[in-house]
Structures are given as C-alpha cells and as structure tokens.
Design an enzyme around this catalytic site. Structure first.
Site, short mmCIF file in Angstrom:
data_model
loop_
_atom_site.label_atom_id
_atom_site.label_comp_id
_atom_site.label_asym_id
_atom_site.label_seq_id
_atom_site.Cartn_x
_atom_site.Cartn_y
_atom_site.Cartn_z
N GLU A 262 9.54 62.59 -44.10
CA GLU A 262 10.27 61.78 -43.09
C GLU A 262 9.44 61.52 -41.84
O GLU A 262 9.62 60.43 -41.27
CB GLU A 262 11.58 62.50 -42.72
N ASP B 258 18.61 67.91 -50.20
CA ASP B 258 19.07 69.29 -50.34
C ASP B 258 20.59 69.41 -50.31
O ASP B 258 21.19 69.72 -49.28
CB ASP B 258 18.43 70.15 -49.26
N ASP C 160 7.29 65.27 -50.84
CA ASP C 160 8.50 65.76 -50.16
C ASP C 160 8.22 65.84 -48.66
O ASP C 160 7.08 65.62 -48.22
CB ASP C 160 8.80 67.16 -50.73
#
Ligand SMILES: *[C@@H]1O[C@H](CO)[C@@H](O)[C@H](O)[C@H]1NC(C)=O
Length: 921
Positions: free
Chosen positions: A512, A584, A509
């Site tokens: 980015e 999310d 996770d």
C-alpha cells in the site's frame, strides 16, 4: 525463524494495538482537511439562493473528436487563475474531461508542483480518440454527438455536462456546482482570498496521530459531483468491506453510512464489515443500473479520495473528492452493465489471461516452515486424493525477512523442492514485499542506496520506517530505473531469486505500502517519489507500480511463460498484471458473508480475478465454518486457503472426519468445473466480462435483482450459486431473478417459474450440499476425471451439459489452451461455440485462425465423453451425429427426473476441437 528481540517486540506491539480495530487509526472525512473543506463547500453551495460560478469559459477551440477550452477561475481580491479543460470522445466509448492548472510555479527543488496525472498507470496505452464524433461550439454550449445515439452537452456558463443516450439524460456532471479545483497559492493572506463557501482548514499543514504533514504545495484538492437521474443503485469503487449495492453516506436513514466511501490504500487490520473505510486497494470506477440503461464514471486519480453518495427518490447523487492531481474523468453510458465494464476495460485493459494453475486451488499459510514441511503437505494432498496446484511461502522462508534470500537452515535446497513440485505440475508461490531491510551488506539495500532508488523523505534522504524486517526503506517502483533493477533481482542468476525453475509464482504483499509506524499504517504523504511527486499524489498507484515492475521482471525472467502475481494493493489497470485478495479477514461467519459481495464488487469494477482467504486469516474456524467457506470459496475466481501464524494448522485432511470429505468434494468441484471457469477467464480477458456475475447482470431489467449479493452466476455457464453463510443453516432462500427455467445442479430436477419478477425458492442444504441451480439456455463443459493438478487434466475428455430453456434453446462456449504459455496469442487454442435449438446441437469454432502448433495439434482430438441434455420437454426419438464428413448414430439413454427430460449420450465419438452437429429427431 531468527528474529531480533526488537522485531519481536515491535510485532507484539503491532498485533496488540490492532486487535480491536483501529477505527481511530484512520482519518474520518472531518480529520482529513481536504475532505472536510469539500464537504463544507458542498453544504454551503446547497443552501445558496443563487450560485455565482467562479469558473468562466474564455476560449474554445474544436479539434477532431475533442474540444480545448480555456477557463479562468476567479479568486476574491486576487488575479484569476487560468485552467485548461479538454473534452474528448474516446473511440471505445465514453466522454473524457480533463482539467489542469497549467501555470503552477516550481516550489522547491524536491517536490514537483505539477499536478499528477495518474492516467499513465490506469490506462492501457493512450486511448484512441473517436475522430468521427461531431463536436460543435454553440453560443452557450459545446455539443458532442457520438457512438450509439449518445450526446454530451457542456454548458459554457455553468460548466454542467449532461450526457444523453437515445435523447434520455443519463448523467449530469457539476449540476450541484461542486466543481472545485484548489489552485496554487501562497500561505500569506490566504484567508482574504477565500470565497464564502470555503474554509482554510489544513491547507498548508496538518497532523494526524502525531504524524505531521508538511504540505509544501498547499491545498490542491479536486472535487466534482455526478448525478444519475432515475438510478437507485450504484456499484463498484472497491475496496470496501461492504455490500454490492452501495449505500448513501450522509446518514439520513437506517443503514446509511455517515462517512463517505474512502479510497486510500492502507493495511487495515481486522477490518470492519459493512463499512466505507479504506482498504488495501482503490478502483475509482462506479457503475449505475436502472431498467433499460447503465451508466458509469471513472475518476482518474491516485490520491486519497472520498466519494459521498446520496440516494434521492428520483436519482442518485455522488460527490468525488481527491486530495491532489489533475481533475480527470470519463463518463460511460450504455444499454447493459456489460457495455459499461467493456468500455472501462477498453481503456484500462482487461484481465490478463492467467496460467491455468493460478485459476485452480492454492494452499497457503503463514507459514510452511521448512522444505520438509512443504514436501509433506504436498504429499498429503495426493495421499488424501485432493487436487491442488500451488503451495505458498509467506515471509518466513527468507533470511531475517530479507527478500531474495532463502533461510538455508530450513530451506536448504529450493531447486530440489521446486523440482519435486514440478513432477506433478505444481507451483511454488513466494512472497516479496516492497520494504527492504535497512542493513548494510544486504545486496538489495546496498543497491537501492547506491542508486538512490528508494522513496525519499521530504528532506531528500531515504525514508525509513518499520515493517517485517524492522527498520526498512521502500523501493520506489514508480521509478523506471528501480523497475529495471527489480528485473535483475528476479533473474535466474546467482543474485536473483532462486533456482532455474519456471514453476514459481509471486506474491507482492504490504504494498500500500504498509508501514507499521507510519500514519494510518502507511507512508508519510510528503515523502517523495520519482519525478519529484509526493506520495500524496501517487499513493493509490504505488502498489500497482510494484507489481508492474514484478510483471516486467518475470517476463524478462522467462518470456515464454505467463507470470502469476497476487497483489494486496491495486488501482485501476492492475487487472492487466495481477490478481487480488481481500486481505486479512477473520475466521467468522460475518467475514464469510461479506466475502461474496466484495468479490462481486471486484467483478463489476473490471478486476474480476479476486478472492477472499478461505477459512479466514485470523482465528480458528469451527468445522462447519471451514466447510461452508470452502463451498463458497471454490467459486471465487481466486481460490486460496490461508491462515495466520498463530492459528492451528488446517490443511483439509486435518478437518474432522466427514468434513474431510466435504472439503475434498468442494476442491474437486473446482477442478471439475475448471474448463468453464477458465473459459470465463478467457471471456474476461477479451471483454472484461465478470467471472462471477451478480444477478443484475443476468436480469438487468428486474429491480428486485439489483441489490442481491448473496448469490451469483458463474461466467456464462448459467450456474446460479447461493453459498450457505449462516451458522447452523440447513437451507437458503434462493432468489431466482427471471422467468427462465432452472434445473437443480445435483438432481437435475426442473424448478418452475412462479411469477414474472422472479421468486425465492427454499433450497435444502445440509452441510454436505452446496445450493446450485442451472439456468436454462446455457451449455457448459466439465472434466469429470479429477487429477492431482490442473495441468495434468489438460488432455482429459470433456463432458458437456446442455440446459435447454423454455424455448428449448441453449448456447455456451469452451476455451482450451496449453494453460501456461503465449501460444494462444498466435492462434494455438481451441475455442468452440455450442448452440442448441431443440433439434440440433452444434459446435462451431470461434478461433478464426487456428494454428496447429503444440497445443491444438495435441488437443484437437480430445474426446467428448458425455453429453447431458436437460430439457423441459421430451426431445429424443433418434440421435445422429456428423463430424468431419461422417455420420453415425451414437447410443443414448433418456430419463425422466421429476419434470426434467434428460438425454445422456455416452461416448458420442466426437473430437472436441472440430465442428460437429448432433440432431435429435
Ligand atoms: C509498466 O511496465 C512496463 C514494462 O512491462 C513499462 O513499459 C511501463 O512503462 C510500466 N508502466 C508505467 C506506467 O511505468
């Protein structure tokens, strides 16, 4: 959970500042100088009477399947700049053009001045050249003739590239003269050397939200336009929370965007829906559809990228703008949407066949707090008779958010816990993020520091920022040495991640990467990666570099089992190693509504293993919303429930009374259909076929189907699903895209066609009902005995459903393997093709070389326990079966259900792995 006060404060600030988006936290085109410059360029060029092309061809040399072209770019009052263009025809289809600026001088010792080539991430190996393509250098053009009546013509004067199929123009490149490669230059006198269409804004530095960007290499953007003549619908370029059919972005009519679609991987909290804003992942691949033809463009670039789309009456224009890198693109043309995605996937790779567990139901939450909590949830699934395959641990299982550690106070014995899960073939997924807590004595930090394997600031020190553990550094997984180190961290060794267990999956996770105090919630663009490239160059591929390293690490950990990795950040090619989810979202109807188009977009962009958090990550879904979300989510290729730490617990048995049944039924339907869903994964892994198909794949010549994204088909099963996504709705208007006959999934009732172009059917759907139709012409398999997990069902009997079309025909496939190993690569799998012609139902093997190792040996005799044939006409007066040289007459019953003639053969005595034929006469 032990958290320092600082971290808590940070978290509070972070959550507070992100509750209302955040739009202002992300750059608009106007605030991002390279985009502003190129939009300005486009506007100037559009208004010119006559355009003087600064790019001139000076030399052409023709090779096998490719042409090398020397170009000079003229610069006002300065020496012209040499560029090198290469046009090549790819063996898998597609014409590729690269344009580079070869003579860029070294600028300083830290940063590489070479343009970044992102293809080594995106491509699954160097693509083969079609050496049989005929390439000819004419006086004014270079022409390539290749493939199925395809032709690419490059005009040497204008550098316009036209691609034709069957003599019809499908794509025009640089027709609007928007080719722009900002060459290397010095800052002094720059203004004097700009053409009349250029502005100097932000060429050498800029700032956003108080974050400076030093731009040591100056301006280096690349931009180009692609026109699709006759096309009104374009799709792809995820990730955006938007509809399937992309919109115009220059704000001329209602519903248009005013901002271009942006590809820049960022941690966008509580993202807006119906927006072109950037999200966590980037796939710069777009496809277009019109009756009779498809076309596509793959823009091979990992830098910040904007795509302007303008729909005109007769065509769609697109303008692609990237901040840096080589200019590199591939144009695809073909007859069907499948052709385009298969060509794209032949270059970037297809979805890796996941372990079957990963295609079943995942139970996640931030967080399952203790080992006892995990085991109690695990036990409750059995108590409530609900299957599940994987339970997930978010960041709190670690010691102070230090990955590769366990908080032993609450997880005293992970090996025991994994062993308990393994008894029913369940898995544990743990999260590992790329930020590494900056703490002397923490083994991972110490190793990165000692070996210099983190991302560096532009002064050459470690780049430091804030994330879950507080002050952190970022492992630079673009560095092969860092990937090597990553292996040791995943090994089944004392310093590795836990246990001897093989039932572990991994979740990467925040890759980015997310930096709480960085610009646009990410890392500074002028930070430096392996090879001296800036984050600016590699940005959109960074998350992929991490999961590539994880995949390699897990393969080293146990070469005999297929890894499963979920990633939030992705790039073209990430489908080779991981699944994605849409990040999310919120527990509201709006986010349930946008989830289907988003998952469909992933499916047409070559990365179909995709899902949205079921129930919504933020907030508490009302019972109706949660139920409707499960009823939609059970069809997402990646089916996971997840929830934020501040939400109420929502495991299925905590729902209100009758809702427990609805959730159970939804999850059980996933398991019932798993043989067909897994077969769709197999198809995706060899051809790139979508697992969820938009309606335009099934009705490619019906323009009314082109923008439909409220419903979808499941693989090749013919199941047409229209999830209910509106509060209080008790019916949906189900769009039937073609003239085929359809049978209701629940009642088997025949639905008649009404007109040629398809029609809308009002489908009643109270809260206990999922609107599903079965399209005539398909055969699919189910397993009607639901067990606790997918692997426990591997040897169970199979039911076949045959839905005959109006010609009485149908076909389908079933793929079975051991669900976790690589034996299938050596032929250890069962793959049957089923055909029905109204009289004979036949099974034949699609496995050219079946190897009876473990799996085939055990599974070949799995019984087909039932065959259900739905037909618009009566077909049975007798039924004979033949398998392995024997004939017999199984018992059957026939029924009339409305206009459907249904024949059910109970226990026909057939083994699933061998060919057979059943005749009705
Ligand atoms: C991805 O990992 C593999 C090892 O599995 C490695 O061989 C390959 O070079 C990596 N890809 C890139 C682009 O570094």
């Amino acid at each position: 959970m032990k958290t320092t006060l600082v971290a808590l404060l940070l978290l509070a600030l972070f959550v507070a500042s992100c509750e209302a988006v955040t739009r202002g936290a992300f750059k608009t085109c106007d605030q991002n100088s390279f985009c502003k410059r190129n939009r300005h360029y486009a506007d100037q060029v559009a208004h010119l009477q006559s355009f003087s092309n600064p790019y001139e061809v000076t030399k052409v040399s023709i090779g096998k399947g490719e042409a090398s072209v020397s170009i000079v770019k003229s610069v006002p009052k300065a020496k012209s700049v040499p560029l090198s263009l290469k046009l090549s025809v790819l063996a898998s289809g597609g014409v590729r053009v690269t344009l580079d600026e070869p003579n860029r001088a070294k600028i300083n010792n830290v940063v590489s001045s070479k343009r970044y080539d992102a293809s080594h991430w995106a491509f699954n190996g160097e693509p083969a050249i079609d050496t049989s393509a005929q390439i000819t250098d004419y006086e004014h053009t270079i022409e390539a003739i290749y493939g199925d009546k395809t032709k690419a013509v490059l005009n040497k004067k204008t550098l316009q590239l036209d691609v034709y199929r069957n003599d019809k123009l499908e794509v025009s490149v640089n027709k609007r003269h928007l080719l722009n490669m900002e060459h290397l230059r010095s800052e002094s006198d720059n203004d004097k050397h700009l053409s009349s269409y250029e502005i100097a804004d932000g060429m050498f530095k800029e700032e956003f939200g108080g974050h400076p960007d030093s731009k040591p290499k100056g301006p280096e953007s690349v931009a180009l336009d692609f026109e699709f003549p006759g096309y009104n619908h374009v799709y792809g370029i995820p990730e955006h929370a938007d509809r399937l059919s992309l919109r115009s972005t220059r704000g001329r009519s209602e519903g248009d965007h005013t901002e271009p679609y942006r590809l820049y991987n960022v941690d966008i909290l509580e993202y807006e829906t119906d927006s072109p804003m950037p999200m966590y992942g980037a796939i710069p691949f777009l496809q277009a559809r019109k009756p009779g033809s498809s076309a596509g463009v793959f823009w091979v670039n990992a830098a910040d990228t904007y795509i302007d789309i303008q729909k005109e009456a007769s065509h769609t224009d697109t303008h692609w703008i990237s901040e840096s890198g080589t200019l590199d693109f591939i144009v695809f043309v073909g007859k069907t949407p499948e052709d385009i995605v298969t060509q794209y996937g032949s270059i970037t790779g297809f979805t890796t066949l996941p372990p079957i567990s990963a295609t079943a139901y995942h139970q996640c939450r931030w967080n399952y707090n203790t080992q006892d909590d995990v085991l109690e949830v695990h036990a409750n699934f059995d108590k409530y008779d609900i299957p599940y395959d994987t339970i997930w641990l978010d960041v709190e299982y670690t010691q102070a958010k230090k990955y590769f550690t366990w908080n032993r106070d609450v997880f005293p014995d992970p090996g025991y816990m994994l062993g308990q899960l393994d008894k029913t073939c369940r898995k544990l997924t743990v999260i590992i993020d790329p930020h590494i807590k900056l703490e002397e004595g923490y083994k991972v930090y110490d190793a990165l520091k000692q070996k210099g394997l983190y991302v560096k600031s532009n002064s050459g020190d470690a780049y430091e920022g804030d994330c879950w553990p507080g002050k952190s550094v970022w492992i630079d997984t673009t560095n092969p040495a860092a990937a090597e180190f990553w292996k040791s961290m995943h090994a089944k060794e004392p310093q590795g991640i836990a246990a001897e267990a093989d039932n572990m999956f991994f979740w990467n996770d925040m890759n980015e990467p997310s930096v709480f105090n960085g610009p646009e919630t990410s890392i500074l663009r002028d930070t430096v990666h392996y090879g001296g490239y800036e984050n600016r160059d590699v940005h959109n591929a960074f998350g992929m570099s991490m999961i590539n390293a994880t995949f390699a690490a897990l393969t080293a950990r146990n070469p005999a089992v297929r890894p499963f990795i979920l990633t939030r950040s992705f790039f073209s090619g990430t489908q080779r190693t991981a699944a994605m989810w849409t990040g999310d979202n919120e527990a509201s109807w709006e986010y349930l509504q946008i989830a289907t188009p988003m998952v469909l977009t992933q499916n047409v962009a070559g990365m179909p293993f995709a899902g949205a958090d079921v129930g919504g990550f933020f907030g508490n879904p009302a019972p109706e919303l949660l139920t409707r979300w499960y009823q939609a989510g059970l069809f997402y290729p990646f089916f996971r429930a997840h929830a934020h730490i501040d939400t109420k617990r929502r495991e299925p048995w905590l729902a209100e009374e009758e809702h427990i049944d609805y959730l159970r039924n939804a999850i059980r339907l996933r398991y019932q259909l798993l043989p067909s869903i897994y077969t769709a994964f197999r198809q995706a892994s060899v051809s790139g076929a979508p697992i969820l198909k938009p309606l335009f794949y099934v009705a490619p010549n019906n323009p009314d189907a082109y923008a439909r994204d409220d419903s979808f088909f499941v693989g090749n099963t013919g199941l047409l699903v229209h999830p209910v996504v509106h509060e209080g709705a008790t019916s949906v208007n189900m769009f039937i895209p073609d003239e085929e006959v359809y049978y209701d999934f629940h009642s088997s009732q025949l639905v008649h066609k009404k007109n040629d172009k398809g029609f809308e059917l009002e489908y009643k759907a109270n809260i206990d009902t999922i609107p599903i139709l079965q399209r005539g012409g398909h055969i699919y398999a189910r397993r009607d005995r639901i067990r606790r997990s997918s692997e426990l069902m591997l040897m169970d009997p199979v039911t076949l459903v045959v839905n005959a079309n109006s010609m009485w025909d149908a076909e389908g496939e079933l793929y079975l393997d051991d669900g976790k190993g690589y034996g299938y690569k050596n032929g250890d799998f069962i793959h049957m093709k089923f055909n029905f012609d109204g009289q004979v139902l036949k099974a034949s093997s699609l496995n050219p070389d079946p190897k009876s190792f473990d799996f085939v040996h055990k599974a070949i005799d799995i019984p087909i326990e039932k065959i259900i044939v739905n037909s618009p006409e009566m077909l049975t007066v007798g039924c004979t079966v033949r398998q392995a040289g024997r004939d017999w007459n199984p018992k059957y019953e026939t029924k009339q259900i409305g206009a459907t003639h249904q024949t059910i053969i109970h226990n026909p005595g057939l083994a699933v792995g061998l060919p057979w034929a059943m005749s009705f006469s």
